[in-house]
Design an enzyme around this catalytic site. Structure first.
Site, PDB file in Angstrom:
ATOM      1  N   GLU A   1      -0.330  21.184   1.515  1.00 46.41           N
ATOM      2  CA  GLU A   1      -0.863  20.142   0.624  1.00 46.41           C
ATOM      3  C   GLU A   1      -1.366  18.976   1.470  1.00 46.41           C
ATOM      4  O   GLU A   1      -0.843  18.721   2.565  1.00 46.41           O
ATOM      5  CB  GLU A   1       0.259  19.700  -0.327  1.00 46.41           C
ATOM      6  CG  GLU A   1      -0.028  18.503  -1.197  1.00 46.41           C
ATOM      7  CD  GLU A   1      -1.046  18.782  -2.290  1.00 46.41           C
ATOM      8  OE1 GLU A   1      -2.219  18.962  -1.920  1.00 46.41           O
ATOM      9  OE2 GLU A   1      -0.684  18.775  -3.473  1.00 46.41           O
ATOM     10  N   ASP A   2      -2.379  18.271   0.969  1.00 45.49           N
ATOM     11  CA  ASP A   2      -2.886  17.125   1.715  1.00 45.49           C
ATOM     12  C   ASP A   2      -1.985  15.908   1.560  1.00 45.49           C
ATOM     13  O   ASP A   2      -1.649  15.241   2.536  1.00 45.49           O
ATOM     14  CB  ASP A   2      -4.319  16.796   1.300  1.00 45.49           C
ATOM     15  CG  ASP A   2      -4.474  16.593  -0.210  1.00 45.49           C
ATOM     16  OD1 ASP A   2      -3.500  16.859  -0.956  1.00 45.49           O
ATOM     17  OD2 ASP A   2      -5.567  16.181  -0.647  1.00 45.49           O
TER      18      ASP A   2
ATOM     19  N   ASP B   1       2.042  12.406  -3.761  1.00 46.10           N
ATOM     20  CA  ASP B   1       2.020  11.051  -4.315  1.00 46.10           C
ATOM     21  C   ASP B   1       3.325  10.841  -5.096  1.00 46.10           C
ATOM     22  O   ASP B   1       4.348  10.481  -4.530  1.00 46.10           O
ATOM     23  CB  ASP B   1       0.786  10.887  -5.198  1.00 46.10           C
ATOM     24  CG  ASP B   1       0.487   9.442  -5.546  1.00 46.10           C
ATOM     25  OD1 ASP B   1       1.435   8.636  -5.605  1.00 46.10           O
ATOM     26  OD2 ASP B   1      -0.680   9.105  -5.770  1.00 46.10           O
TER      27      ASP B   1
ATOM     28  N   PHE C   1      -4.671   3.532  -2.128  1.00 46.71           N
ATOM     29  CA  PHE C   1      -5.540   4.668  -2.428  1.00 46.71           C
ATOM     30  C   PHE C   1      -6.358   4.985  -1.183  1.00 46.71           C
ATOM     31  O   PHE C   1      -7.132   4.159  -0.705  1.00 46.71           O
ATOM     32  CB  PHE C   1      -6.462   4.380  -3.604  1.00 46.71           C
ATOM     33  CG  PHE C   1      -7.084   5.639  -4.152  1.00 46.71           C
ATOM     34  CD1 PHE C   1      -6.429   6.384  -5.111  1.00 46.71           C
ATOM     35  CD2 PHE C   1      -8.300   6.095  -3.667  1.00 46.71           C
ATOM     36  CE1 PHE C   1      -6.981   7.566  -5.599  1.00 46.71           C
ATOM     37  CE2 PHE C   1      -8.859   7.264  -4.150  1.00 46.71           C
ATOM     38  CZ  PHE C   1      -8.195   8.002  -5.117  1.00 46.71           C
TER      39      PHE C   1
ATOM     40  N   ARG D   1     -14.940  13.272   1.671  1.00 40.46           N
ATOM     41  CA  ARG D   1     -14.329  14.447   2.303  1.00 40.46           C
ATOM     42  C   ARG D   1     -14.877  14.648   3.720  1.00 40.46           C
ATOM     43  O   ARG D   1     -14.225  15.260   4.562  1.00 40.46           O
ATOM     44  CB  ARG D   1     -14.574  15.705   1.467  1.00 40.46           C
ATOM     45  CG  ARG D   1     -13.904  15.702   0.102  1.00 40.46           C
ATOM     46  CD  ARG D   1     -13.897  17.106  -0.504  1.00 40.46           C
ATOM     47  NE  ARG D   1     -13.557  17.097  -1.916  1.00 40.46           N
ATOM     48  CZ  ARG D   1     -12.318  17.096  -2.409  1.00 40.46           C
ATOM     49  NH1 ARG D   1     -11.295  17.058  -1.585  1.00 40.46           N
ATOM     50  NH2 ARG D   1     -12.104  17.112  -3.715  1.00 40.46           N
TER      51      ARG D   1
END
Length: 221
Positions: free
Chosen positions: A134-135, A138, A187, A200
């Site tokens: 997973e990147d 959160d 963010f 990206r």
């Protein structure tokens, strides 16, 4: 094996001025700072790859990448795992790669609902060691939903590797097995993390500015 400590960026960490690093010209006015430069990301992934290879040992494993943001982390992580096998005294280990797509964000807000957009062949999970890539984690709620889905396939084991974990008051308490960096509640974009499909193509992990949010908002395109 106890989960390795990650690099923790404190709440007052400001990162680096955008002018110190190369970024695509079209994003220069849309970033507050560079939180994690590309070189530091790569060095940290190399250590994560070593930790994963050592713990998985000689057993084959299956990799499940969470799209879209996880694809770059996946590619770099697997390449470094293969490098470790090539240059260590251990035998190489075969692995297979699968993909799943989840959706939980619109603009910079969590929708509160997790949508499973795409699943490739979950039958591979049964009796297999599975590494979920997973990147960013959160709140952790998305990953918890995914793990509930995966557990129903009766894998031998499931480990989660996330490049980033965000420190947030809305966290469910979930912690991946392997973490690159723990970051403040901001963010971020770059290194395949997007804002409405933009950023990206940015190699660094950066903090998006308010101007950037407005410029690349769905309502502006």
């Amino acid at each position: 094996m106890t989960r390795k400590s990650c690099i923790v960026l404190p709440d007052d960490y400001k990162g680096y001025d955008v002018d110190y690093f190369c970024v695509p010209h079209h994003y220069e006015d849309s970033l507050d700072s560079i939180l994690i430069p590309s070189g530091l990301i790569q060095d940290r992934i190399e250590q994560l790859a070593r930790d994963i290879a050592v713990e998985l040992g000689k057993e084959p494993f299956a990799v499940l990448c969470v799209l879209k943001g996880g694809y770059k982390f996946l590619a770099d992580l697997l390449e470094k795992i293969k490098q470790y096998y090539r240059f260590s005294s251990e035998n190489s280990v075969p692995f297979s790669v699968y993909f799943i797509r989840l959706q939980n964000y619109e603009d910079n807000h969590s929708t509160g609902k997790v949508k499973v957009m795409r699943v490739d062949g979950l039958s591979f999970l049964q009796n297999k060691n599975v590494l979920v890539v997973e990147d960013i984690v959160d709140t952790g709620k998305t990953m918890q939903v995914l793990l509930e889905i995966l557990e129903k396939k009766q894998p031998k084991s499931i480990k989660v590797a996330s490049l980033l974990v965000k420190r947030t008051s809305s966290s469910s308490g979930f912690q991946p097995d392997y973490v690159g960096f723990e970051i403040p509640d901001r963010f971020i974009v770059g290194y395949a993390l997007d804002y409405n499909e933009y950023f990206r193509d940015l190699n660094h992990v950066c903090v998006i500015s308010e101007h950037g949010k407005q410029k690349y908002s769905n309502h502006s395109n």
